[in-house]
Design an enzyme around this catalytic site. Structure first.
Site, mmCIF file in Angstrom:
data_model
loop_
_atom_site.group_PDB
_atom_site.id
_atom_site.type_symbol
_atom_site.label_atom_id
_atom_site.label_comp_id
_atom_site.label_asym_id
_atom_site.label_seq_id
_atom_site.Cartn_x
_atom_site.Cartn_y
_atom_site.Cartn_z
ATOM 1 N N HIS A 63 15.690 15.735 51.365
ATOM 2 C CA HIS A 63 14.212 15.428 50.073
ATOM 3 C C HIS A 63 13.667 14.314 50.143
ATOM 4 C CE1 HIS A 63 16.562 15.231 47.427
ATOM 5 N NE2 HIS A 63 15.692 14.860 46.272
ATOM 6 N N ASP A 67 14.707 8.049 46.418
ATOM 7 C CA ASP A 67 16.337 7.139 46.141
ATOM 8 C C ASP A 67 16.876 7.899 47.682
ATOM 9 O OD1 ASP A 67 15.958 9.514 44.879
ATOM 10 O OD2 ASP A 67 18.006 9.896 44.265
ATOM 11 N N HIS A 68 16.473 8.543 48.430
ATOM 12 C CA HIS A 68 16.739 9.541 49.151
ATOM 13 C C HIS A 68 16.132 8.729 51.267
ATOM 14 C CE1 HIS A 68 19.819 12.813 47.116
ATOM 15 N NE2 HIS A 68 19.064 11.781 46.149
ATOM 16 N N ASP A 211 19.189 17.583 45.722
ATOM 17 C CA ASP A 211 19.471 17.083 44.372
ATOM 18 C C ASP A 211 19.144 18.760 44.102
ATOM 19 O OD1 ASP A 211 19.777 15.071 44.407
ATOM 20 O OD2 ASP A 211 18.004 14.011 43.967
#
Length: 304
Positions: A63, A67-68, A211
């Site tokens: 996604h 932070d990804h 997530d």
């Protein structure tokens, strides 16, 4: 095959954990490495590992939260300077192409290798003779995917001893027999290769989740997986906060693994509120439900 956890933290980097990135090394299977998510400073973590960017074949983004993905432009750029000249494919939700192309254009970055960007449209993300990757939407407030990597079954081992007893000498003929062909030997004997092949070796199944809150769609990805990699941002006592922020708890990850009849669970994406000293408690909460649980730490390597 190995899973190398380059970052295991949630949201922001901490002293103990960088943000999310997971490498699946398949050097024996296809001489390549796949990366799942690419948080900030992923390339710094790679410098501390055995990973070579020139071997990086595919990147799967779960996604578009920072932070990804915030490590992606830098990593793509650095691959040009580290011998990467083969095609690299990035898969991800709608918007990943705009993010990558804008980042590279604004920074004046010119890649020395072909870059393909595939925005996911359907359940089958990738498929060839050896591997199949499927996805399902999760529940995170923003489009977030779980990926299921299915390795094709392998042909069983050839009974070399049995063939030698019949006078069949090792060489090219062994290859034909392993393909199930029938061969007539010089002495006139007929050998049916299919009779000398052992049981097929079942391919491995790996489930890697973005997530998410607990949701029914997870089961399709996790079902009978050899290993599940699942976020456990919060411990049991933070269940209300986990639901509010659309994340999972240790207990929810373990419950999924048990329901899916998986063989192994690795939890990751741990909130910065937890220190290394808390790892044992987080794992214990999972093991109460699913005993074969481990917790990932930065640069940890798990053989599959």
């Amino acid at each position: 095959m190995e899973l190398i956890f380059l970052g295991t933290g949630a949201g922001v980097p901490s002293k103990g954990r960088n943000v999310t990135a997971i490498a699946l090394t398949m050097l024996n299977e296809r001489n390549s490495i796949w990366l799942f998510d690419c948080g900030e400073a992923t390339q710094h973590q790679i410098l501390r590992s055995s990973i070579k960017l020139s071997k990086l074949e595919k990147i799967f983004i779960t996604h578009l939260h920072g932070d990804h993905i915030f490590g992606l432009p830098g990593l793509l750029s650095s691959r040009s300077f580290q011998g990467g000249d083969t095609v690299l494919t990035v898969y991800g939700p709608l918007g990943i192409a705009n993010y990558i192309r804008t980042s590279l254009a604004v920074s004046g970055t010119h890649l020395k290798y072909p870059l393909e960007i595939v925005e996911i449209d359907g359940e089958i993300v990738f498929e060839d003779a050896d591997f199949k990757v499927i996805c399902r939407e999760l529940d995170h407030g923003i489009l977030s995917y779980g990926y299921r990597i299915e390795e094709a079954d392998k042909t069983g081992s050839l009974d070399a001893a049995g063939l030698s007893a019949l006078g069949v000498k090792p060489g090219p003929i062994f290859k034909e027999l392993k393909e199930g062909k029938t061969i007539t030997l010089e002495n006139g004997n007929v050998v049916d290769g299919s009779q000398f092949i052992g049981p097929a070796k079942k391919g491995r199944i790996i489930a890697i989740f973005g997530d998410t809150r607990a949701t029914e769609s997870e089961f399709v990805i996790a079902k009978q997986a050899d290993v599940i990699v699942h976020e456990a941002t919060f411990g049991l006592e933070m269940g209300d906060m986990a639901g509010e922020y659309m994340h999972s708890t240790t207990v929810e990850a373990a419950t999924l693994a048990k329901k899916a009849e998986a063989k192994r669970l690795i939890i990751t994406h741990i909130s910065s509120r937890y220190s290394r000293e808390d790892n044992s408690e987080l794992v214990s909460e999972c093991r109460e439900i699913f005993p074969n649980t481990e917790i990932a730490t930065d640069l940890a390597i798990f053989e599959l």
